[in-house]
Design an enzyme around this catalytic site. Structure first.
Site, PDB file in Angstrom:
ATOM      1  N   ASP A 269       0.835  -1.196   0.000  1.00  0.00           N
ATOM      2  CA  ASP A 269       0.000   0.000   0.000  1.00  0.00           C
ATOM      3  C   ASP A 269       0.871   1.247   0.000  1.00  0.00           C
ATOM      4  O   ASP A 269       2.033   1.225   0.433  1.00  0.00           O
ATOM      5  CB  ASP A 269      -0.912   0.017   1.232  1.00  0.00           C
ATOM      6  N   TYR A 335       3.687  -9.439   7.493  1.00  0.00           N
ATOM      7  CA  TYR A 335       3.403  -8.030   7.764  1.00  0.00           C
ATOM      8  C   TYR A 335       3.571  -7.747   9.251  1.00  0.00           C
ATOM      9  O   TYR A 335       3.316  -8.608  10.098  1.00  0.00           O
ATOM     10  CB  TYR A 335       1.965  -7.685   7.381  1.00  0.00           C
ATOM     11  N   TYR A 406      -5.658  -9.080   1.946  1.00  0.00           N
ATOM     12  CA  TYR A 406      -5.676  -7.673   2.362  1.00  0.00           C
ATOM     13  C   TYR A 406      -5.624  -7.622   3.884  1.00  0.00           C
ATOM     14  O   TYR A 406      -6.597  -7.941   4.568  1.00  0.00           O
ATOM     15  CB  TYR A 406      -6.933  -6.985   1.844  1.00  0.00           C
TER      16      TYR A 406
END
Length: 452
Positions: A269, A335, A406
């Site tokens: 992102d 992440y 996501y």
């Protein structure tokens, strides 16, 4: 002594019969004539082949000494000096009706010289020749193939490619390469101009994005589509820089190239950083006039100019197949997310919710990307979810999951479009405040096709 084998006599007769049929169509040069028999015999050019067949026909006519043989000499005469001598006719060879002079040695030399001139200043060692025929030449060749009825011909452009290629190699020291040329020499026979198509360079590596707030690739303004407007300050871009553009400058300068095209293994992102060992990418260098690049020096220059924003590593030359591999390879990604809760949560309850996230997640296309992504439900796996830091209203977690999941919506739930989500399991609103990609995996070394 005549051959006693009737098969040999039949083959020779068939060859001469085809040759006479071709000659009756009009004056034809040695190359165009020999090209109709290109699949017969080896170790000679079409010009040598054509001249040999014409000589054989003259000798055959001498042996026969008949009206038929004299007719054959008349068909040969416009394009064969020996036939004219036998007939006692003066004059020179008439212009070839097939190639209109394009196959003449001096014309091939001229095309090769132009190509060598165009190649000056372009760093390359391997080339390929491609020919664009004029409409008239293509029509002439079609007529010849239809009426000449030779089963052993090759296309005119194949001969031009080969013969001009030999001359370019001789004059420049560069080598023809059918499979992996660094440049393609285009010969335009309609007007004689030569165009050089420089093949791209492909450089594989990894990048780390050290700051938030800019995308991976150039992003045209949504309002004007890149034309320039008030919203984008007439720049035509949504963001003034990108990973792509930051590393582009040093590469274009080093390779004396026109541009670059960036191919990433997915993308983070805009507000996320890419840390760890970095994300795999391939840069396609468009029309590089220099190819022998010092990739270590290039890496250092990119990192110097992009200091604090982007860092690249592990640069190597690869072939085009790596673009598809990087874009299509499915990597597990890890992440690190800083999460904020609407109300304080208990640490044990949070740990329990994180453990229950592990498994498959059903994600409908997130609201934030629905304008540019197909509206469908995707099934992705969460492989691990661990708590790193905790302070009641905030927490820092690491999540390892399938490519394409996501993570922001895994936390927030996106109004029920992602299930399960951390917010759903906690029965409390949760959102990602900061997101970093800390591992993307990579293309296995065994799959990387290095170009030395």
């Amino acid at each position: 002594m005549p051959s006693e084998n009737p098969t040999d006599n039949c083959i020779a007769s068939d060859l001469i019969s085809t040759a006479v049929r071709i000659l009756r169509l009009g004056p034809i040069c040695d190359s165009c004539f020999g090209r109709q028999f290109a699949m017969l015999g080896t170790g000679m050019t079409n010009s040598e082949r054509g001249r040999s067949i014409k000589t054989l026909m003259v000798m055959s006519a001498d042996l026969q000494a008949s009206d038929e043989s004299r007719e054959m000499l008349r068909a040969l005469a416009p394009s064969c000096r020996q036939a004219r001598l036998r007939l006692g006719v003066e004059g020179d060879d008439e212009n070839c009706w097939v190639c209109l002079g394009q196959m003449y040695p001096e014309r091939l030399e001229e095309l090769a010289d132009r190509a060598v001139d165009e190649l000056k200043g372009i760093e390359c060692s391997r080339f390929l020749v491609g020919t664009f025929m004029s409409g008239l030449l293509a029509e002439n060749e079609e007529l010849l193939l239809a009426d000449g009825c030779s089963r052993h011909a090759e296309p005119m452009k194949s001969e031009i490619n080969r013969e001009v290629g030999k001359l370019i190699a001789l004059k420049s020291g560069k080598q023809p390469d059918l499979n992996n040329p660094e440049v393609v020499v285009h010969l335009h026979l309609s007007d004689g101009h030569v165009e050089i198509q420089i093949q791209p360079l492909y450089i594989y590596g990894r990048y780390r994005k050290l700051q938030r707030g800019f995308p991976q690739t150039r992003w045209p303004c949504r309002v004007c589509g890149g034309r320039g407007c008030e919203r984008c300050g007439n720049t035509g871009r949504m963001y003034q820089e990108s990973v792509d553009e930051l590393i582009r400058g040093p590469i274009v300068e080093a390779a004396d190239a026109e541009d670059t095209v960036f191919h990433g293994a997915g993308r983070e992102d805009i507000d996320a950083r890419m840390l760890g060992s970095g994300r795999p990418f391939v840069v396609e260098v468009v029309r590089p006039r220099r190819r022998d690049l010092d990739l270590n020096a290039l890496r250092d220059e990119i990192n110097r100019r992009c200091s604090g924003k982007v860092e690249v590593s592990d640069l190597i030359f690869v072939d085009k197949s790596m673009v598809e591999m990087v874009k299509n390879e499915r990597f597990e990604k890890t992440y690190e997310a800083l999460i904020e809760f609407s109300v304080p949560v208990e640490e044990e309850k949070l740990k329990s919710a994180l453990s229950r996230l592990i498994g498959f997640v059903e994600q409908r296309t997130p609201t934030r990307v629905s304008h540019r992504r197909a509206d469908k439900v995707r099934r992705r796996a969460v492989h691990s979810a661990e708590l790193e830091e905790f302070s009641g209203r905030t927490a820092r977690i690491t999540v390892r999951c399938d490519s394409g999941l996501y993570v922001k919506e895994l936390i927030s739930g996106d109004a029920g479009r992602t299930r399960p989500s951390l917010a759903e399991l906690l029965e409390s609103d949760a959102r990602v405040v900061e997101l970093d990609v800390i591992d993307v995996g990579g293309v296995p070394n065994a799959k990387i096709t290095r170009i030395s």
